[in-house]
Design a protein around this motif. Sequence first.
Motif, short mmCIF file in Angstrom:
data_model
loop_
_atom_site.label_atom_id
_atom_site.label_comp_id
_atom_site.label_asym_id
_atom_site.label_seq_id
_atom_site.Cartn_x
_atom_site.Cartn_y
_atom_site.Cartn_z
N TYR A 209 -58.20 -37.31 -46.91
CA TYR A 209 -58.02 -36.16 -46.09
C TYR A 209 -58.01 -36.27 -44.67
N SER A 210 -57.33 -35.50 -43.94
CA SER A 210 -57.54 -35.68 -42.38
C SER A 210 -58.48 -34.93 -41.70
N SER A 211 -59.14 -34.02 -42.33
CA SER A 211 -60.19 -33.30 -41.85
C SER A 211 -61.23 -32.86 -43.23
N GLN A 212 -62.42 -33.12 -42.76
CA GLN A 212 -63.66 -32.75 -43.85
C GLN A 212 -63.44 -31.34 -44.42
N SER A 213 -62.98 -30.55 -43.41
CA SER A 213 -62.82 -29.02 -43.72
C SER A 213 -61.64 -28.93 -44.93
N LEU A 214 -60.89 -29.83 -45.14
CA LEU A 214 -59.80 -29.64 -46.02
C LEU A 214 -60.25 -30.11 -47.44
N ASN A 215 -59.57 -29.29 -48.36
CA ASN A 215 -60.13 -29.44 -49.75
C ASN A 215 -58.94 -29.60 -50.74
N PRO A 216 -58.76 -30.42 -51.42
CA PRO A 216 -57.70 -30.63 -52.55
C PRO A 216 -57.61 -29.20 -53.49
N LYS A 217 -58.67 -28.51 -53.47
CA LYS A 217 -58.49 -27.22 -54.37
C LYS A 217 -57.51 -26.15 -53.77
N ASP A 218 -57.50 -26.13 -52.26
CA ASP A 218 -56.73 -25.26 -51.84
C ASP A 218 -55.68 -25.83 -50.93
N ASP A 219 -55.82 -26.89 -50.46
CA ASP A 219 -54.46 -27.55 -49.53
C ASP A 219 -53.85 -28.31 -50.18
N LEU A 220 -52.45 -27.77 -50.62
CA LEU A 220 -51.38 -28.33 -51.23
C LEU A 220 -50.98 -29.83 -50.82
N ASP A 221 -51.18 -30.11 -49.33
CA ASP A 221 -50.44 -31.20 -48.89
C ASP A 221 -51.61 -32.44 -49.02
N ILE A 222 -52.74 -32.10 -49.63
CA ILE A 222 -53.47 -33.27 -49.90
C ILE A 222 -53.25 -33.99 -51.12
N ASN A 223 -52.90 -35.23 -51.18
CA ASN A 223 -52.56 -35.86 -52.38
C ASN A 223 -53.86 -36.36 -53.13
N PHE A 224 -53.91 -36.52 -54.40
CA PHE A 224 -54.96 -36.79 -55.22
C PHE A 224 -54.58 -37.43 -56.56
N ASN A 225 -55.44 -38.50 -57.05
CA ASN A 225 -55.33 -39.15 -58.07
C ASN A 225 -56.70 -38.89 -59.28
N LEU A 226 -56.37 -38.89 -60.47
CA LEU A 226 -57.49 -38.70 -61.39
C LEU A 226 -56.99 -39.47 -62.56
N PHE A 227 -58.22 -40.21 -63.01
CA PHE A 227 -58.17 -41.22 -64.13
C PHE A 227 -59.32 -40.67 -65.26
N LYS A 228 -58.85 -40.36 -66.45
CA LYS A 228 -59.73 -39.68 -67.48
C LYS A 228 -59.52 -40.87 -68.73
N PHE A 229 -60.74 -41.40 -69.16
CA PHE A 229 -60.80 -42.45 -70.29
C PHE A 229 -61.70 -42.15 -71.15
N THR A 230 -61.54 -42.12 -72.61
CA THR A 230 -62.36 -41.88 -73.57
C THR A 230 -62.31 -43.17 -74.46
N GLU A 231 -63.21 -43.83 -74.81
CA GLU A 231 -63.01 -44.91 -75.54
C GLU A 231 -62.83 -44.84 -76.95
N ASN A 232 -61.49 -45.82 -77.21
CA ASN A 232 -60.84 -45.72 -78.43
C ASN A 232 -60.24 -44.51 -78.78
N GLU A 233 -60.02 -43.50 -78.00
CA GLU A 233 -59.33 -42.26 -78.06
C GLU A 233 -58.11 -42.04 -76.94
N ASP A 234 -58.40 -42.00 -75.71
CA ASP A 234 -57.08 -41.82 -74.98
C ASP A 234 -57.51 -42.08 -73.61
N ALA A 235 -56.47 -42.18 -72.89
CA ALA A 235 -56.45 -42.45 -71.33
C ALA A 235 -55.30 -41.55 -70.50
N VAL A 236 -55.72 -40.98 -69.69
CA VAL A 236 -54.89 -39.97 -68.95
C VAL A 236 -54.96 -40.26 -67.29
N TYR A 237 -53.71 -40.52 -66.56
CA TYR A 237 -53.58 -40.65 -65.29
C TYR A 237 -52.84 -39.55 -64.76
#
Length: 1008
Positions: A209-237
Amino acid sequence: MKKYLFVIVFFTTLFAFVGCNNMDDVTTTTVTTNSTTTSTNSTTTTTSIPDSTYNIVDFYNEIVIYEERFEDIIGAIPMETNVFASQKISNLSLLSSSSENENTTTITREEILSAYNKSSSDRVYEDYLEQLLTTQLFVVSIRELIDNQDNIRLFEPFHPNNDESITYEFVLSDEGYILIDALYDTQHHYLKIGLNSDKLEYQEFSYYYSSQSLNPKDDLDINFNLFKFTENEDAVYIRYTNQNSTLRYTSIEHDEQFTISYGSNLIEGSEYEEIGYVLNMYDRALNAQTYLQVVNNEIVGETYDIFDEHGQVYRYDDYDSNDEVIRLQVNFVTATGWDYVVASDTSDEEIDQMTGIFLDDGTKIYDNWFNYTYTPTYGHLGLWIEIADKEQLTNHLFSLNQYGMNLDNSKATVEFFNQVDLDDFEQIKSRFRIDNLDFFSEDLHYELYNYIDQDIRNNLEGTYDEPIITTGDIDSFNNTISMFQSNLQESPQYTGHNNMTISFLDSNNTVVSESSIISYINFDQTAMFYREYSSTIGANFHDSFTYIIDGTKGKLIEYEINDTTARYDILAEEATQANFLEAYNCLSVGSDLNGIYEITKINDTTFELKVDSSFLNNSSVDLNILFEQEGISGLDNQEIIVTFEFTEDYDGYDVSFIISGLTKDSFGIRITSESITTIETFDIVSPQDQTFLNFYLPQSIDDILFTTTLSSGRYILDSGTSYMKLFLEPGEYSVDVYGDYYNPQVIIMDESMNELDSNQHFLATYEGYYYVEIISTSRQSADIYVRSNPSPQFYHFVLEETDDNFEATVNIGGISSGDITVPSFSEDRLLTIYPYYVTEPIDDELIELSVGLNDIQYNYFCFLDPNQLGPCYFYLPADIELVIEIRHVFNGTFGFDYEYSTIPSGAFDNTYSWDDFSIYPQLWLTEESPVAHVDFTITEARGYELNAIYKDFGYSYQKAALYSSDGTQISSNWFYTLMLEPGDYYIEFIGDYPDYLQVLILPEMIIH
């Protein structure tokens, strides 16, 4: 399979009380959460209330557990990389014929075929391994950070070495997961991690973020990454930017994978500047990889790679939209008809005379471009064929016969390619989708953000609160629960009933609309059976859902039933008390006293609990989130009074509460709930015994639950391949599948998984099991018929030239046919058949006799119906050998007497005196004698009705008029009852013949 209830069922929360503490076969279970630790065994239950002593040491112990689990998981993953990695499948280096100045390599068919057969390389790339390693290092760094620290408090910011540019906060979620909030200057990093059913689960989220007041919930210009993993089931990036985004999904359980990217500057070729999708998928069932480019919902580029167990069979490439050429690269390693290749180790525009495909005698059978990859354990020879469109794709093209070779592979066919080929964007969407996430949503930012774990979003949005500390009559309440549990141990069966009503109120608090959620629970530990049924009823909808864990049939099965549609999952091949209770306890999340502020004892059997809304959450739904999505406000921070009232003998209890002060739009909302739980027996009905259910067929042979014999039924097919299991005696059978939208492909296999030559009709050569593979390109319902179906038989019979009788024995099993030849005669005649059955017919077995003579436009048929046996009449034109076709559904012997009669010709006396009404005369109307005159006398006044059967062997119209003897017309087209006085009458049958008149009239006088 996971349980996702679409309604909030309050007493699901009570599982912690009634479901985890009464199991004779279970030793000790410990559930750790942010507010309680509950230890249960067969005799006692103790609940300790947390306080501020829960500190970083406990958090550290959790970190150590997860660090060890990471080591186990990563150590079990092979480290070698895959040649078919994450891009457009096997990007084999281009090695083709070139100039004679370049080095060449000679490879014999035996050499490269041997290498090919040694290959077993996989198509799914463990791309999640790199992320696992990164997360493991992060977990280790956190463990090292808090090692021997005693000044770190949970839920409070911590700056290591007083460095204000780095901030950590350590949180424990309601479900017992830990949450690490790490802030490094302008990078925010979250990790939520825990164990669920002894499987490691975590989500990792980060953004700049460029400012602490910005939040990826509302600011479309903020890039984010998410990784979700469940053992022996699946992985999502997931990677999100406002320019383009990517979703990569790997099913570890099913060994499948796909990637979706959306945005600008992704599409190759002339559509480069267009916004579109790039999709890449590996389908384990078909062993095929798909690579697509989609712009404006239209496919602009497609590549399909088809594999067998050793490597690539062929690639279909319609990817470059500039040249409008489709390239088919066929791997001819396994083909016959060639002996060796000479290939160049470099590429050149010139074709060398020395390179190509050869026979042993030096004959060159192919002199053009081809690829090769040859190692001791992998062999590939790719011959390129160019076509203009898909219609030119033929089995002959796949076979390589045009080059003197022969490739015999069941996948190198147009029929198999059509299973892989995707040409509908809606169909594509259904294949590239995971639960709770629609990457094709119009608001992709919102869709991706809301896929982030709720606890991470709470922390991100600053809405996370410390756990509630319960006060009041805690021991009394726990003791009362223990008495109920003690009774439940002696009789481990209980039933539950809940009725929750949601009322919409106007400004005068008048109810303007209501809907109710009615739920029932049955639990029987001895029978290993659990059932939860819920029905939502309102003015505009009625829906129901049933969730069942059933061990009554030997296996432990989990069912999800929506109205009449049922899915199942085999949890264990053998149902035991232990695995049943393990599955049952998975439904319970949270702790006994989670969300309770205060407990007040009213009397020995009644308690009032002051709770917040989290107390009402069930195993899959956060009530606050659900209400927020429905536009309902006022629930957050509301204090709710829940009343527990136990029976005097502690074998049951009622729970009730009312929530007011909620609003939606301009309406107020009131929620009233009452639940009753009682220790009692109930009737158990397994879903396997409920014939009204339509089951989803499993997509793995190992998950087949039912064995089918000769039967019909309605089933649900998921997109892809589904399976059935049959038990048959030797004989001929057919399996017919009729889908709602289209008929899927059906493949029959024997018990060794060998494909039978069928087209859905097959020969069973042994008594035993057979398998049906059903391939559907979309989800649909289907009617499936398994029938005994011997090959059709044909019967031929010849009648005598004079009156006689006829008998025939048929044994059809399925559908057969035949014919009867009637000898010719010099005059027109009528054949009358009087049928009978020697073998008693079964139900509605019919035989159809039919004739068609196109030259004289004569078509006629007659059914030999066992319930209505009557004569059949056939017109026999002169000098024609007539053939009567037989179509029937009958087993046994049938017969008929038959007689011939002459059909009058020319002008003839067409009068008849009808003296005896018990005799049915035969009258004829022809072009030269179009009127038949019938005289009769009435001797008794009563009701009379003429019933005339017309056998029209031409195309004409007939009518019957009734006259008195003096010529006065009484009625025309006589077909109803008339009251007639005694006297003389006559009937005239008149034929109108615009084309051709040849009518047999069979009159019957009905006396009332």
